[in-house]
Design a protein around this motif. Structure first.
Motif, mmCIF file in Angstrom:
data_model
loop_
_atom_site.group_PDB
_atom_site.id
_atom_site.type_symbol
_atom_site.label_atom_id
_atom_site.label_comp_id
_atom_site.label_asym_id
_atom_site.label_seq_id
_atom_site.Cartn_x
_atom_site.Cartn_y
_atom_site.Cartn_z
ATOM 1 N N LEU A 62 44.369 18.371 112.782
ATOM 2 C CA LEU A 62 43.135 17.792 113.320
ATOM 3 C C LEU A 62 42.504 18.612 114.439
ATOM 4 N N GLY A 63 43.267 19.534 115.022
ATOM 5 C CA GLY A 63 42.738 20.309 116.137
ATOM 6 C C GLY A 63 42.626 19.502 117.415
ATOM 7 N N VAL A 64 43.616 18.629 117.667
ATOM 8 C CA VAL A 64 43.619 17.808 118.878
ATOM 9 C C VAL A 64 44.860 18.132 119.701
ATOM 10 N N PRO A 65 44.844 17.850 121.003
ATOM 11 C CA PRO A 65 46.024 18.126 121.825
ATOM 12 C C PRO A 65 47.136 17.105 121.613
ATOM 13 N N VAL A 66 48.346 17.517 121.957
ATOM 14 C CA VAL A 66 49.496 16.617 121.970
ATOM 15 C C VAL A 66 49.718 16.177 123.413
ATOM 16 N N LEU A 67 49.854 14.880 123.622
ATOM 17 C CA LEU A 67 50.162 14.370 124.958
ATOM 18 C C LEU A 67 51.678 14.258 125.053
ATOM 19 N N THR A 68 52.291 15.211 125.718
ATOM 20 C CA THR A 68 53.751 15.289 125.753
ATOM 21 C C THR A 68 54.207 16.050 126.985
ATOM 22 N N ARG A 69 55.427 15.766 127.404
ATOM 23 C CA ARG A 69 56.022 16.528 128.498
ATOM 24 C C ARG A 69 56.923 17.645 127.983
ATOM 25 N N THR A 70 57.103 17.713 126.686
ATOM 26 C CA THR A 70 57.902 18.796 126.119
ATOM 27 C C THR A 70 57.036 20.044 125.980
ATOM 28 N N ARG A 71 57.677 21.160 125.726
ATOM 29 C CA ARG A 71 56.947 22.411 125.503
ATOM 30 C C ARG A 71 56.915 22.802 124.026
ATOM 31 N N GLY A 72 57.513 21.965 123.186
ATOM 32 C CA GLY A 72 57.485 22.236 121.757
ATOM 33 C C GLY A 72 58.215 23.501 121.351
ATOM 34 N N GLU A 73 59.249 23.882 122.137
ATOM 35 C CA GLU A 73 59.952 25.137 121.839
ATOM 36 C C GLU A 73 60.509 25.169 120.423
ATOM 37 N N GLN A 74 61.009 24.017 119.961
ATOM 38 C CA GLN A 74 61.644 23.999 118.642
ATOM 39 C C GLN A 74 60.644 24.195 117.509
ATOM 40 N N PHE A 75 59.341 24.061 117.825
ATOM 41 C CA PHE A 75 58.323 24.214 116.784
ATOM 42 C C PHE A 75 57.517 25.503 116.936
ATOM 43 N N ARG A 76 57.849 26.311 117.948
ATOM 44 C CA ARG A 76 57.023 27.479 118.273
ATOM 45 C C ARG A 76 56.925 28.468 117.112
#
Length: 384
Positions: free
Chosen positions: A115-129
């Motif tokens: 969708l091109g929208v931000p994720v509201l999260t405190r993680t950095r998403g390292e596992q998905f980088r």
């Protein structure tokens, strides 16, 4: 106090949407409910979603900002939530307001990419980088933290996010959202057909319109139902849409969708509870001028957006959004006009409707809070 909490959850519900055209951010509810540092309360509290929704509104400087909420099914049995909270989340899921899945995996990040929208999260998403390198782009991950005076604010996990600069949908997202999908489970809220009339609860079920279907999950390269895991069937082209905004006295109050499926009426209080109601935001003089149903927007199959005046007092079109009254085109009752990309429809002085992408900011510093009815005791624990 339970009644007050229920009112807050009802207010939050009005900001929940899995409609790709309207959602402005995506969140993992199981993460948000545990932000105990935002209120000093019990370990898990669904009302914290309201704090984050409010923070998003302030970040975007816009009223009534919708959020796409995803939750693991395990949250429905989490005893850190009250029985009432768990019941409300189930109802949200049954009504298609939130997406409840057996396992989250990377669904939150997948939705954000599609969708091109931000994720509201405190993680950095390292596992998905590796799969989603955009997590390192400024403004794509926004963390809710306590700001000045304890009021939650959103800060970019990387660099400085620009609220006025929204990411584009991914190419896969564009392809998926150009089609209507069907789940083999006929009672699927998001992708079902609703044809199981033998069920005693058939009349109570809510099914998502093809216009507002959420994005499918992509599993092994195939569009799949996020909830049931089944491969989806391509059911034809999706109706085209235009996203419009109501802007009153410089403040964007609401976004809404017009599709080729049918027209949308905007006015003081459109009949039948359908359409876009403006009455709650209008001045006394504006309420006197603007009819219950004032203008009607329609999207033709060729992509042309039109407006038709259906009011008593008339309306106008400002070509290119011009403030020059000499350029204003007056529309009398039943007159219609195609709208160019930057045209603005004026129902009354300061009451405008135009394409959402015209206005980079919502124009309001402190949007209306969904937490207005929140009892302090519901959020904060007693001092001992």
């Amino acid at each position: 106090m339970r009644f007050e909490v229920s009112k807050v959850l009802d207010a939050i519900e009005a900001r929940l949407s899995t409609d790709p055209a309207l959602a402005r951010a995506v969140v993992d509810l199981s993460e948000i409910v545990r932000y105990a540092d935002l209120d000093g309360g019990r370990p898990a509290n669904s009302v914290r979603l309201g704090l984050v929704v409010d923070a998003l509104g302030r970040y975007l400087s816009e009223e009534n900002v919708p959020v796409y909420v995803v939750s693991p099914r395990a949250l429905l049995s989490d005893t850190d939530l009250t029985s009432n909270e768990r019941m409300v989340i189930r109802r949200w899921a049954d009504d298609g307001k939130v997406e409840v899945l057996p396992m989250l995996d990377d669904r939150v990040f997948e939705v954000a990419e599609l969708l091109g929208v931000p994720v509201l999260t405190r993680t950095r998403g390292e596992q998905f980088r590796a799969r989603r390198p955009w997590v390192d782009e400024p403004g794509r991950l926004l963390a809710a933290v306590a700001g000045e005076g304890g009021t939650p604010v959103l800060v970019s996990r990387v660099g400085r996010g620009d609220p006025a600069k929204q990411a584009e949908r991914s190419p896969m997202g564009e392809r998926l959202l150009a089609r209507v999908w069907r789940c083999p489970e006929s009672n699927c809220t998001s992708f079902g057909s609703g044809v199981d009339s033998d069920s005693p609860f058939a009349d109570m079920r809510t099914f998502t319109s093809p216009v507002s279907q959420p994005p499918p999950a992509v599993r092994a390269g195939a569009p799949s139902c996020p909830r049931h895991g089944a491969k989806l069937k391509d059911n034809g082209a999706r109706p085209a849409v235009e996203v419009l905004s109501v802007r009153i006295d410089g403040i964007v109050r609401q976004r809404f969708v017009v599709s080729t499926e049918g027209p949308v009426v905007v006015g003081r209080a459109p009949e039948g509870g359908k359409g876009v109601m403006l009455g709650q935001w209008l001045s006394e003089d504006a309420r006197k001028w603007i009819s219950r149903g004032h203008v009607q927007f329609a999207l033709r199959d060729d992509g042309t957006l039109t407006v038709q005046d259906v009011s008593t007092n008339g309306s106008g079109v400002r070509p290119g959004g011009s403030d020059d009254d000499d350029q204003r085109v007056t529309l009398g009752r039943n007159e219609s006009r195609p709208l160019a990309a930057a045209d603005v429809v004026e129902l009354y002085a300061g009451v405008n409707v135009g394409r959402s992408k015209m206005w980079a900011t919502g124009g309001v510093v402190q949007p209306h809070s969904v937490m207005g009815e929140a009892p302090t005791m519901a959020l904060r624990k007693f001092d001992r």
